[in-house]
Design a protein around this motif. Structure first.
Motif, PDB file in Angstrom:
ATOM      1  N   LEU A  67      36.784 -22.169  28.558  1.00 58.72           N
ATOM      2  CA  LEU A  67      36.615 -20.722  28.739  1.00 58.72           C
ATOM      3  C   LEU A  67      37.971 -20.133  29.088  1.00 58.72           C
ATOM      4  CD1 LEU A  67      34.726 -18.200  29.020  1.00 58.72           C
ATOM      5  CD2 LEU A  67      34.721 -18.674  31.475  1.00 58.72           C
ATOM      6  N   LYS A  68      38.468 -19.268  28.213  1.00 55.75           N
ATOM      7  CA  LYS A  68      39.752 -18.608  28.437  1.00 55.75           C
ATOM      8  C   LYS A  68      39.647 -17.165  27.991  1.00 55.75           C
ATOM      9  CE  LYS A  68      43.587 -21.244  27.473  1.00 55.75           C
ATOM     10  NZ  LYS A  68      44.471 -22.123  26.647  1.00 55.75           N
ATOM     11  N   TYR A  69      40.280 -16.268  28.710  1.00 57.62           N
ATOM     12  CA  TYR A  69      40.326 -14.875  28.251  1.00 57.62           C
ATOM     13  C   TYR A  69      41.521 -14.159  28.857  1.00 57.62           C
ATOM     14  CZ  TYR A  69      37.638 -14.469  32.635  1.00 57.62           C
ATOM     15  OH  TYR A  69      37.205 -14.602  33.936  1.00 57.62           O
ATOM     16  N   TYR A  70      41.965 -13.139  28.126  1.00 58.45           N
ATOM     17  CA  TYR A  70      43.074 -12.309  28.599  1.00 58.45           C
ATOM     18  C   TYR A  70      42.541 -11.111  29.364  1.00 58.45           C
ATOM     19  CZ  TYR A  70      46.733 -14.525  25.789  1.00 58.45           C
ATOM     20  OH  TYR A  70      47.644 -15.408  25.275  1.00 58.45           O
ATOM     21  N   VAL A  71      43.201 -10.770  30.457  1.00 59.16           N
ATOM     22  CA  VAL A  71      42.999  -9.480  31.109  1.00 59.16           C
ATOM     23  C   VAL A  71      44.380  -8.834  31.220  1.00 59.16           C
ATOM     24  CG1 VAL A  71      40.848  -9.912  32.324  1.00 59.16           C
ATOM     25  CG2 VAL A  71      43.002 -10.658  33.356  1.00 59.16           C
ATOM     26  N   SER A  72      44.450  -7.533  30.960  1.00 63.71           N
ATOM     27  CA  SER A  72      45.757  -6.882  30.900  1.00 63.71           C
ATOM     28  C   SER A  72      45.647  -5.406  31.248  1.00 63.71           C
ATOM     29  CB  SER A  72      46.346  -7.030  29.496  1.00 63.71           C
ATOM     30  OG  SER A  72      45.592  -6.288  28.558  1.00 63.71           O
ATOM     31  N   ASN A  73      46.793  -4.767  31.356  1.00 62.01           N
ATOM     32  CA  ASN A  73      46.870  -3.311  31.548  1.00 62.01           C
ATOM     33  C   ASN A  73      46.050  -2.833  32.742  1.00 62.01           C
ATOM     34  OD1 ASN A  73      48.410  -2.123  29.028  1.00 62.01           O
ATOM     35  ND2 ASN A  73      47.171  -3.833  28.302  1.00 62.01           N
ATOM     36  N   PHE A  74      46.370  -3.401  33.901  1.00 66.22           N
ATOM     37  CA  PHE A  74      45.636  -3.041  35.126  1.00 66.22           C
ATOM     38  C   PHE A  74      46.010  -1.637  35.600  1.00 66.22           C
ATOM     39  CE2 PHE A  74      44.841  -7.484  35.073  1.00 66.22           C
ATOM     40  CZ  PHE A  74      43.682  -7.655  35.813  1.00 66.22           C
ATOM     41  N   LYS A  75      44.977  -0.910  36.026  1.00 65.96           N
ATOM     42  CA  LYS A  75      45.170   0.411  36.634  1.00 65.96           C
ATOM     43  C   LYS A  75      44.319   0.460  37.893  1.00 65.96           C
ATOM     44  CE  LYS A  75      46.024   3.040  32.441  1.00 65.96           C
ATOM     45  NZ  LYS A  75      45.506   3.970  31.470  1.00 65.96           N
ATOM     46  N   LEU A  76      44.859   1.074  38.947  1.00 65.79           N
ATOM     47  CA  LEU A  76      44.112   1.209  40.194  1.00 65.79           C
ATOM     48  C   LEU A  76      44.091   2.660  40.605  1.00 65.79           C
ATOM     49  CD1 LEU A  76      45.756  -1.925  41.098  1.00 65.79           C
ATOM     50  CD2 LEU A  76      43.459  -1.635  42.045  1.00 65.79           C
TER      51      LEU A  76
END
Lengths: 264, 346
Positions: A67-76
């Motif tokens: 199981l692998k996945y990308y997470v990107s472009n974080f905004k808070l």
């Protein structure tokens, strides 16, 4: 009387300064550590690669081998509505269940109380079309991205779940669900990019200060990637290796992540 | 005495001159990077992020002919892209890769790629820099992984120094590796055919009457897709080939748009004499078979190009005489110097 007044004024000042001390002072010019943890689970069980046995919405039993996945472009977004966008070059993470060192996206953000977080599940179209020199770190096709990249139709695989299920008659019961597709370079192609926004107030608002480190703990329920909008059956579809067939899974996994708690 | 003295000086100077001449003769010609032929349009490749240098180009050439790029170190890019066949796999309908595994498509030429807006028969790759990853990792072609390739190069006795020479660092990165290969491929320019000489008014190059008539016919009947001077418009079209057992759906596999089913990239008409067989799967072995296809064999399959079904007839009507003239013109597009350009050789 004059004396009394001055005492009253002084004590008011004292009291107000006390009050001020009790709420944390945030300096938006100071950066602090904030980690976002992706804790992979299957329903009510912690995800165990290779050994754990789970049942999907179609009632099929299965195991997960990768199981692998990308997470990107974080905004808070903070309490007063200001949105902080993490600089793009520091905003790509590849979560790999087999490697605990990758389970947390380590961010550096201004001090503050944050009410929501949003991020892209996948690699945005801009980065997907950038010069190869801009594809470093987890995006290096000769490194971490080597098995998260479609070379024949240039583009990153956003989400990869491989496993086995006795419901699959052929090929040793192997399933491979590889979801990608950023919309195409020149002509339109399926776009499976999903932006996920999570409220952080209900389960513990992160209070980010430079003096400490704060952790946003997310639960990622892989069963929800297989059901919800579309019930995926391994017996019907065992292999997903291009963008269009992955769209139902992408629509499902938009809802697979929830905020569990915050360690302040 | 005076005369002897002068003679001595003259001989001495002559000696110096001769020496100098010899020295200048042995200095190699300065490296000329990418040059746009005067009769070509501006290239589409992004040279602004990858300037061709002598060391980068030579490293790219070495990598192009490097068998370490394949899983068992037996085949290189040059195995299926042979210079003497204008960088195609001459004589192979579809190419065999590692362990003689057969692919499903005909190996296209490494030729004038700096003007290509996409790569592969289905255009799945939009950037020349990312092209090499596909054959390296394809199970049927080189069946290797990118990390393995770079690790093999890193542990070789020669490559770290060559990368340092080209990029100032012994670090063998994905970027340096792929950009070197791009430098070599972008330099594979074929622009010295008879057609080019005529276009550039070089010497007294002229077309024969047949060639001239053929050129007009090609413009009229083929030129919508095979546009001068590169003889392709880089579009994707269904040219009416019968659907084979493989049922290769072409560009549809990339876009998953049903309007792209059975469309393939329009190939250039340059160097046809060296690049048989023809079509995406190499099914037509001769040029006359190709012309016969367009006149009588076009099939009405899904998304057949509108240009091949005008006036409710399939294909392009051509008389025997027209075919002869077209063939005469097509033969002026062969560039023999490209096949023997030493700069591009192993």
């Amino acid at each position: 009387m004059k004396k009394f007044l001055s005492i009253a004024v002084l004590s008011t000042i004292l009291l107000s300064s006390c009050k001020k001390d009790s709420t944390p002072e945030y300096d938006p010019n100071v950066k602090a550590d904030l980690s976002v943890e992706f804790d992979n689970i299957a329903g009510t069980a912690d995800l165990q690669l290779n050994t754990g046995n789970y049942t999907n919405a179609a009632g099929e039993s299965f195991k997960v081998t990768k199981l692998k996945y990308y997470v990107s472009n974080f905004k808070l977004t903070n309490a007063n509505g200001t949105v902080y966008t993490v600089p793009q070059n520091d905003s790509y993470f590849l979560i790999d269940e087999s490697d605990p060192a990758t389970h947390e996206a380590e961010l550096s953000v201004p001090e503050g109380e944050y009410t929501s977080v949003s991020f892209v599940l996948g690699v945005d179209s801009l980065r997907n079309t950038m010069d190869v020199s801009q594809r470093t770190g987890v995006l290096d096709v000769s490194g971490a991205a080597a098995d998260m990249y479609w070379s024949w139709n240039s583009g990153y695989i956003f989400f990869k779940m491989d496993g086995t299920s006795p419901s699959i008659p052929a090929m040793g019961g192997v399933f491979q669900y590889h979801v990608g597709g950023f919309g195409g370079y020149s002509s339109p192609q399926p776009n499976n990019l999903k932006t996920i926004t999570l409220d952080l107030t209900a389960r513990g608002t992160p209070k980010v200060k430079a003096s400490k480190s704060t952790n946003i703990h997310l639960m990622v329920d892989i069963l929800k990637a297989l059901g919800g909008t579309t019930t995926m059956s391994f017996a019907t579809i065992a292999m997903i290796h291009s963008a269009a067939p992955g769209t139902p899974v992408a629509n499902n996994y938009t809802n697979m992540i929830r905020h569990d708690h915050t360690e302040n | 005495m005076n005369r002897k003295y002068w003679l001595f000086i003259i001989f001495f100077l002559a000696g110096i001159y001769a020496c100098q001449k010899e020295v200048t003769d042995t200095i190699p010609a300065p490296f000329v990077g990418f040059q746009k032929p005067t009769n070509f349009p501006e290239p589409v490749y992004h040279f602004n992020t990858n300037t061709v240098t002598k060391d980068g180009f030579e490293l790219g050439r070495k990598l192009f002919y490097e068998t370490m790029l394949s899983a068992n170190n037996t085949i290189s890019c040059g195995s299926c892209h042979i210079q003497t066949a204008a960088f195609t796999h001459h004589g192979h309908t579809v190419s065999h890769g590692i362990f003689d595994r057969m692919g499903t498509r005909n190996s296209p030429p490494i030729m004038n790629l700096a003007w290509n807006s996409s790569f592969m028969w289905d255009g799945g790759i939009a950037d020349l820099d990312l092209q090499a990853v596909a054959p390296i990792t394809n199970h049927l072609e080189m069946d290797e992984t990118m990390p393995n390739v770079l690790n093999k190069l890193r542990s070789s006795p020669q490559y770290p120094a060559l990368f340092k020479k080209a990029y100032g660092s012994e670090d063998i990165t994905t970027t340096a590796f792929l950009k070197s290969l791009s430098q070599f491929m972008a330099m594979c320019v074929s622009s010295n055919s008879k057609y080019d000489s005529v276009m550039r008014h070089q010497g007294n190059a002229t077309f024969t009457a047949d060639e001239l008539a053929g050129r007009e016919l090609v413009k009229q009947k083929c030129g919508n897709c095979h546009q001068e001077p590169l003889f392709t418009d880089n579009s994707f079209r269904n040219n009416g080939l019968a659907i084979s057992m493989v049922n290769d759906e072409g560009r549809y596999l990339v876009t998953q748009n049903s309007a792209d089913r059975y469309r393939f990239k329009v190939p250039s008409l340059r160097n046809l004499a060296y690049t048989a067989p023809y079509m995406h799967d190499g099914r037509l072995l001769t040029l006359s078979a190709v012309l016969d296809h367009y006149t009588t064999q076009v099939q009405n399959t899904p998304n057949l190009d509108p240009l091949l079904q005008q006036n409710s007839t399939l294909g392009i009507p051509l008389t025997a005489e027209e075919k002869t003239r077209i063939t005469a013109f097509l033969n002026t597009l062969n560039d023999r110097s490209f096949l023997f350009d030493k700069r591009l050789s192993d």
